[in-house]
Design a protein around this motif. Sequence first.
Motif, short mmCIF file in Angstrom:
data_model
loop_
_atom_site.label_atom_id
_atom_site.label_comp_id
_atom_site.label_asym_id
_atom_site.label_seq_id
_atom_site.Cartn_x
_atom_site.Cartn_y
_atom_site.Cartn_z
N ILE A 90 33.11 105.81 54.48
CA ILE A 90 31.76 106.35 54.33
C ILE A 90 30.89 105.47 53.43
O ILE A 90 29.81 105.00 53.85
N ILE A 91 31.34 105.23 52.21
CA ILE A 91 30.51 104.55 51.21
C ILE A 91 30.26 103.09 51.59
O ILE A 91 29.11 102.63 51.61
N GLU A 131 24.46 112.79 47.90
CA GLU A 131 25.70 113.50 47.58
C GLU A 131 26.16 114.38 48.73
O GLU A 131 27.36 114.67 48.85
N GLU A 132 25.23 114.79 49.59
CA GLU A 132 25.59 115.65 50.71
C GLU A 132 26.57 114.97 51.65
O GLU A 132 27.45 115.63 52.24
N ILE A 133 26.43 113.64 51.82
CA ILE A 133 27.34 112.91 52.69
C ILE A 133 28.76 112.97 52.13
O ILE A 133 29.73 113.19 52.87
N GLU A 134 28.90 112.79 50.84
CA GLU A 134 30.22 112.82 50.21
C GLU A 134 30.81 114.22 50.29
O GLU A 134 32.02 114.39 50.56
N GLU A 135 30.00 115.23 50.05
CA GLU A 135 30.51 116.60 50.11
C GLU A 135 30.97 116.94 51.52
O GLU A 135 32.01 117.61 51.70
N ALA A 136 30.22 116.50 52.53
CA ALA A 136 30.63 116.78 53.91
C ALA A 136 31.94 116.08 54.24
O ALA A 136 32.81 116.66 54.92
#
Length: 291
Positions: free
Chosen positions: A185-186, A165-170
């Motif tokens: 990203i995904i 989830e950190e990747i999405e939040e960033a």
Amino acid sequence: MKDTLGEKWFYAFNYVILSIIGLSCLLPLVHLFALSLSNNAAIVSGSVTLWPIGWNIESYDKLFFGTRILSGFQNSLVITIVGTVLNMIFTICCAYPLSRKFMYGRKFFTLAIIFTMLFSGGLIPSYLVVKSLGLIDTYGALWLPALVSVYNMLVMRSFFMGLPEEIEEAARMDGCSEVGLLLRIILPLSMPVMAALVLFYAVSHWNSFFNVMIYINSTAKYNVAVLVQQMIQSQTVLQDVANQSPEDLNSVTEESIKAAGVFVMTVPMLIVYPFLQKYFVKGVLIGSVKG
């Protein structure tokens, strides 16, 4: 850490079983290849096993230029490429929202989709729906009912849910939109599972036989799987070849042409698989274990 004696026996047993299974899949294909390249006398006498006798390539010449196999290849490519692209687009569009925790009612929609794995309308209702949509004798009848495989969608959904989830939040802190998050990203992080699902969908479309026989009426639109099946069932293969190519047919037999047809139909998937194999196990395991 050294393996115990029991573990060594377990590994040895696994290797033996897997080798037997692998050979049981490979040897029939090797036999067909040898049969397609052997001369008439060896084929008639039944002496061909796993190595060609006589080395005769006339069966492939008659197959490509004396039958409709090339047009069947073109139809199979259209069905497979377009169908796989549509499958991946709609599978991603279905799996991504269901993997987001903020989606309202995602559990309900997930259960509703899973319900279709347990119960379906059946063949006759499906045919009536396709007919009412005017898709009979079109490739849309092959693509539309199979736009999303529930199993494949669940595998991709589980993979999306397992991403940090950190990747999405960033990405969101940097101003990335939901569409941008998916595309930039995904999806790049999901290449292993996407490659595995592409292989699943492509093999399904390439080997499509039953649906083609039901929904496609024009023989000119038949794919290679249907043409090879008709060739195998036919007792007049040489006569059919003679009608298309009147050259001398004494150098080939029906068995060699049939073997060549089956082998040629199998080759494209054998060529594609090694390029996706490195993603195959990783993608399926990660997508199916997590979530």
